[in-house]
Design an enzyme around this catalytic site. Structure first.
Site, short mmCIF file in Angstrom:
data_model
loop_
_atom_site.label_atom_id
_atom_site.label_comp_id
_atom_site.label_asym_id
_atom_site.label_seq_id
_atom_site.Cartn_x
_atom_site.Cartn_y
_atom_site.Cartn_z
N CYS A 2 2.27 -16.80 -54.63
CA CYS A 2 3.06 -17.82 -55.29
C CYS A 2 4.46 -17.25 -55.46
O CYS A 2 4.70 -16.08 -55.20
CB CYS A 2 2.47 -18.14 -56.65
SG CYS A 2 0.73 -18.57 -56.54
N ARG A 27 6.68 -19.23 -50.22
CA ARG A 27 5.57 -18.42 -50.72
C ARG A 27 4.38 -19.26 -51.15
O ARG A 27 3.31 -18.74 -51.45
CB ARG A 27 6.03 -17.57 -51.91
CG ARG A 27 7.14 -16.63 -51.59
CD ARG A 27 7.56 -15.89 -52.83
NE ARG A 27 6.49 -15.04 -53.31
CZ ARG A 27 6.28 -13.80 -52.89
NH1 ARG A 27 7.07 -13.26 -52.00
NH2 ARG A 27 5.28 -13.10 -53.37
N TRP A 74 0.59 -21.42 -54.52
CA TRP A 74 -0.26 -21.48 -53.34
C TRP A 74 -1.67 -21.27 -53.89
O TRP A 74 -2.02 -20.17 -54.33
CB TRP A 74 0.12 -20.38 -52.36
CG TRP A 74 -0.62 -20.42 -51.07
CD1 TRP A 74 -0.30 -21.18 -49.96
CD2 TRP A 74 -1.78 -19.67 -50.70
NE1 TRP A 74 -1.21 -20.96 -48.96
CE2 TRP A 74 -2.12 -20.04 -49.38
CE3 TRP A 74 -2.58 -18.74 -51.36
CZ2 TRP A 74 -3.21 -19.50 -48.70
CZ3 TRP A 74 -3.67 -18.21 -50.70
CH2 TRP A 74 -3.97 -18.58 -49.38
N ASN A 100 1.94 -14.56 -60.55
CA ASN A 100 1.69 -14.47 -59.11
C ASN A 100 0.71 -13.34 -58.91
O ASN A 100 0.94 -12.22 -59.39
CB ASN A 100 3.00 -14.19 -58.37
CG ASN A 100 2.76 -13.85 -56.91
OD1 ASN A 100 1.80 -14.32 -56.31
ND2 ASN A 100 3.63 -13.05 -56.33
N GLY A 101 -0.39 -13.62 -58.22
CA GLY A 101 -1.40 -12.59 -57.98
C GLY A 101 -2.78 -13.16 -58.24
O GLY A 101 -2.96 -14.38 -58.26
N GLU A 486 1.24 -12.80 -29.58
CA GLU A 486 2.23 -13.26 -30.54
C GLU A 486 2.65 -14.71 -30.25
O GLU A 486 2.81 -15.51 -31.17
CB GLU A 486 3.44 -12.29 -30.55
CG GLU A 486 4.61 -12.70 -31.40
CD GLU A 486 4.28 -12.92 -32.87
OE1 GLU A 486 3.17 -12.59 -33.33
OE2 GLU A 486 5.15 -13.48 -33.57
N LYS A 490 2.24 -17.83 -32.86
CA LYS A 490 3.40 -18.64 -33.27
C LYS A 490 3.08 -20.11 -33.09
O LYS A 490 3.38 -20.94 -33.94
CB LYS A 490 4.60 -18.23 -32.41
CG LYS A 490 5.92 -18.14 -33.06
CD LYS A 490 6.21 -16.96 -33.93
CE LYS A 490 5.20 -16.61 -34.94
NZ LYS A 490 5.34 -15.36 -35.62
N GLU A 493 0.51 -21.38 -35.71
CA GLU A 493 1.05 -21.42 -37.07
C GLU A 493 1.86 -22.68 -37.34
O GLU A 493 1.74 -23.27 -38.39
CB GLU A 493 2.00 -20.23 -37.28
CG GLU A 493 1.34 -18.94 -37.55
CD GLU A 493 2.37 -17.86 -37.90
OE1 GLU A 493 3.24 -17.57 -37.06
OE2 GLU A 493 2.30 -17.33 -39.01
N HIS A 509 -13.85 -13.48 -16.58
CA HIS A 509 -15.11 -13.03 -17.18
C HIS A 509 -15.61 -14.00 -18.23
O HIS A 509 -16.44 -13.65 -19.06
CB HIS A 509 -14.92 -11.61 -17.76
CG HIS A 509 -14.58 -10.61 -16.72
ND1 HIS A 509 -15.48 -10.14 -15.79
CD2 HIS A 509 -13.40 -10.00 -16.41
CE1 HIS A 509 -14.89 -9.28 -14.97
NE2 HIS A 509 -13.62 -9.19 -15.34
N LYS A 606 4.47 -17.07 -46.90
CA LYS A 606 5.22 -16.00 -46.25
C LYS A 606 4.65 -14.61 -46.55
O LYS A 606 4.49 -13.80 -45.66
CB LYS A 606 6.68 -16.07 -46.67
CG LYS A 606 7.57 -15.04 -46.01
CD LYS A 606 7.78 -15.35 -44.55
CE LYS A 606 8.66 -14.35 -43.84
NZ LYS A 606 8.53 -14.50 -42.39
C1 AGP Z 1 3.83 -14.35 -39.00
O1 AGP Z 1 4.36 -15.42 -38.35
C2 AGP Z 1 2.89 -14.65 -40.05
N1 AGP Z 1 3.36 -15.58 -40.98
C3 AGP Z 1 1.99 -13.55 -40.56
O2 AGP Z 1 1.11 -13.24 -39.52
C4 AGP Z 1 2.66 -12.24 -41.05
O3 AGP Z 1 3.21 -11.56 -39.97
C5 AGP Z 1 1.60 -11.39 -41.76
O4 AGP Z 1 1.10 -12.09 -42.85
C6 AGP Z 1 2.13 -10.04 -42.18
O5 AGP Z 1 3.18 -10.17 -43.09
P1 AGP Z 1 4.07 -8.92 -43.46
O6 AGP Z 1 4.79 -8.51 -42.22
O7 AGP Z 1 5.00 -9.41 -44.53
O8 AGP Z 1 3.15 -7.85 -43.93
#
Ligand code: AGP
Length: 611
Positions: A2, A27, A74, A100-101, A486, A490, A493, A509, A606
């Site tokens: 959060c 967040r 969140w 937050n936590g 990657e 992307k 996401e 395979h 994030k």
């Molecule tokens: C990346 O697009 C993601 N949102 C996610 O995979 C991110 O890279 C991952 O949560 C790690 O975050 P960090 O680099 O802040 O540790």
């Protein structure tokens, strides 16, 4: 996961808090709320939905308080609803708290409080906190100016888990108390005001001077002072740190979205990350590191541990370290690494990559390595983040604040920094005779990234062709397979399209059974040693009716493919930094075509500060 904000000063708190929440929405964005100290006590306004909904609650503009706390959520415990939104209050409405936590022992604490006649109105773990504070406050017969602080301290002593907490009370209209453990919290300071936030960029337009807190440090804030206390409430001193990031780095700067802006910032991010560490014909400098030849030669393994995109950067790092330093290197997902009893000792170097420096799984993995005698090295983008306080060594990417949930410039900066680190090791060990060639490749990257961005000018047309698809595949071999991973992440996401990445040679395979007429297959080919093999694999999917997009810097027959994006030639060692860019932009344009919020994709946040 959060975001929390706070303000204590002489200005009206609400607009400042809402401004901060809007910047922290990445967040978490399923509910938002605010509590201020008004003349007649504590106000509280909250609801499910985004911060803009909060701004529309009738009466919010009438709040006059100059001290306040705020939260964007969140959901972890309890669905998004008004009752579950923060701030939470104790039963007597004397304390407002944002958190937050995760409070891991909240059930036990809830039972204790229920047995003591407290009632709960939400399903959250957080609601125990204001009630515990009230419980300890009412048991304390000493009515001095530390009574609230003692109550907060006693409450915090009972909590297990992670927390960044802000507390205000109707009993003290001039102070706010904050404390953290394993969740981020920074305090921005001006002469007669303080700003509190989960991250630096959210309040960078107000101040550049920050206090960074360690676990279990309590802070009593007034308008013009900040008093710091340790776990036992002994007073401690703390210096401010001036942050060099430019405030405009946290703005959209005319771009439609942060993600697009951050993709275009990659030439600068890479230039800054290279900085003065690397130049042709001089030895690489890392002031933060003091590795000797003796230590590096003693290593029998390097672990690179991270999550998501950062883990994908680690795969590129493994490629570089093994090739040029000849040290066996394994890459692990942090959440798996911890529970698989990895073999770690003082002959293991453990590298942790994290843009935010706050990812709970990564930090927990780091603690495990430390406990087993390994040296730990953090690669992060955020100065003073939690991971830097745990690691033996920290080195920084200089990508500037990354706001979009989907990581772009942080990934390319991480890859470049790992490459530089590999060269630094190689120079010490003397394991590579081409160090100067590799340095040249790295130094040419900013210009080549600009050329790559240019070569993607028409990629939105391809996005228009494929945005309604349900499954998309990514292929590559060697270093290109790490980029395929990657690219696929992307796309998932931000476009919500199902996608998978495969080592191109693995397709036959099993996964090739999924290829049918019209399905899109995206391939990356940047390694001359592997290109022929990958072309054959692409031929296999073309035969089965696939539509193909190829990202390459190799001399291939482009007529074979539906679309080819040609990127500048470079050594495969650094090619992910270029080849990922068309994939970032493709995902971006597909998501835009679908009308989605690219900066805040559903269900994601994030920084993932829960395990
Ligand atoms: C990346 O697009 C993601 N949102 C996610 O995979 C991110 O890279 C991952 O949560 C790690 O975050 P960090 O680099 O802040 O540790």
């Amino acid at each position: 996961m959060c975001g929390i904000v706070g303000y204590i000063g002489n200005k009206k708190a609400t607009p400042i808090l809402i401004n901060g929440l809007l910047r922290l929405e990445y967040r978490g964005y399923d509910s938002a709320g605010i509590s201020t100290i008004e003349n007649d006590g504590l106000s509280i306004m909250k609801d499910k939905g985004r911060v803009k909904n909060l701004n529309e609650i009738p009466g919010i503009d009438d709040l006059e308080g100059t001290i306040g706390i705020a939260h964007t959520r969140w959901a972890t415990h309890g669905k998004p609803s008004k009752e579950n939104s923060h701030p939470h209050q104790d039963n007597s409405k004397s304390f407002s708290v944002v958190h937050n936590g995760i409070i891991e022992n909240y059930n036990e604490l809830r039972k204790f409080l229920t047995d003591n006649d407290y009632t709960f109105y939400s399903q959250t773990d957080t609601e125990v906190i204001p009630n515990l504070i009230h419980y300890y406050y009412s048991k304390d017969n000493n009515d001095d100016d530390k009574r609230i602080l003692r109550a907060v301290k006693c409450a915090v002593n009972d909590l297990k888990g992670s927390f960044a907490i802000e507390v205000i009370s109707k009993y003290d209209k001039d102070h706010m108390i904050v404390v953290r453990k394993d969740s981020p919290l920074v305090i921005g300071a001006n002469e007669d005001e303080h700003y509190i936030s989960s991250d630096i960029p959210a309040i960078l337009s107000f101040t550049r001077d920050f206090y960074l807190l360690n676990d279990y440090e309590f802070v009593v804030l007034s308008r013009d002072s900040a008093e710091f206390y340790d776990k036992e409430l002994n007073k401690i001193n703390k210096d401010k740190k001036t942050i060099e990031w430019n405030a405009s780095a946290a703005e959209k700067d005319g771009y439609e979205d942060y993600m697009l802006k951050e993709i275009h910032e990659q030439p600068t991010a890479i230039r800054e990350t290279i900085g003065s560490r690397l130049s042709e014909n001089t030895k690489i400098e890392f002031d933060e590191l003091n590795f000797t030849k003796e230590y590096l030669s003693s290593l029998n393994k390097i672990f690179i541990v991270a999550c998501g995109t950062a883990m994908h950067a680690g795969l590129a790092g493994k490629n570089a370290i093994e090739k040029i330093c000849k040290i066996p290197t394994e890459v692990d997902i942090a959440s798996e690494f911890r529970y698989r009893d990895p073999i770690i000792d003082n002959k293991t170097l453990c590298i942790f990559i994290s843009q935010s420096g706050e990812t709970a799984d990564t930090i927990a993995a780091l603690k495990l390595c430390k406990a087993n005698g390994a040296k730990t090295l953090a690669v992060t983008n955020v100065i003073g983040s939690s991971i830097t306080r745990e690691a033996d060594y920290s080195i920084y990417t200089h990508a500037g604040p990354e706001i979009a949930v989907a990581s772009t410039k942080a990934y390319t900066s991480q890859v470049v920094l790992l490459n530089i680190l590999a060269l630094y090791f190689a120079e010490i060990l003397g394991t590579c005779d081409k160090v100067n060639d590799y340095k040249k490749d790295i130094l040419e990257l900013p210009k080549k990234i600009e050329e790559t961005l240019d070569s993607c000018k028409n990629i939105n047309a391809f996005a228009k062709e494929i945005y309604q698809e349900h499954d998309i595949f990514y292929l590559g071999r060697g270093i290109d397979e790490t980029v395929a991973k990657e690219g696929s992440l992307k796309l998932k996401e931000i476009s919500y399209i199902h996608s998978e990445s495969y080592a191109a040679g693995e397709l036959k395979h099993g996964p090739i059974a999924l290829i049918e007429n019209g399905i899109t297959v995206i391939s990356i080919m940047t390694d001359s040693k592997l290109v022929e093999k990958t072309v054959s694999n692409i031929q296999e999917v073309i035969t089965r009716g696939a539509k193909t997009l190829v990202v390459t810097n190799q001399n291939v027959d482009q007529k074979m493919f539906d679309k080819t994006i040609v990127i500048p030639e470079t050594n495969p060692f650094v090619s992910p930094i270029l080849s990922v860019i068309p994939l970032q932009l493709l995902s971006y344009y597909i998501a835009k075509e679908k009308g989605l919020d690219v900066d805040k994709p559903r269900n994601l946040a994030k920084s993932v500060t829960v395990e």
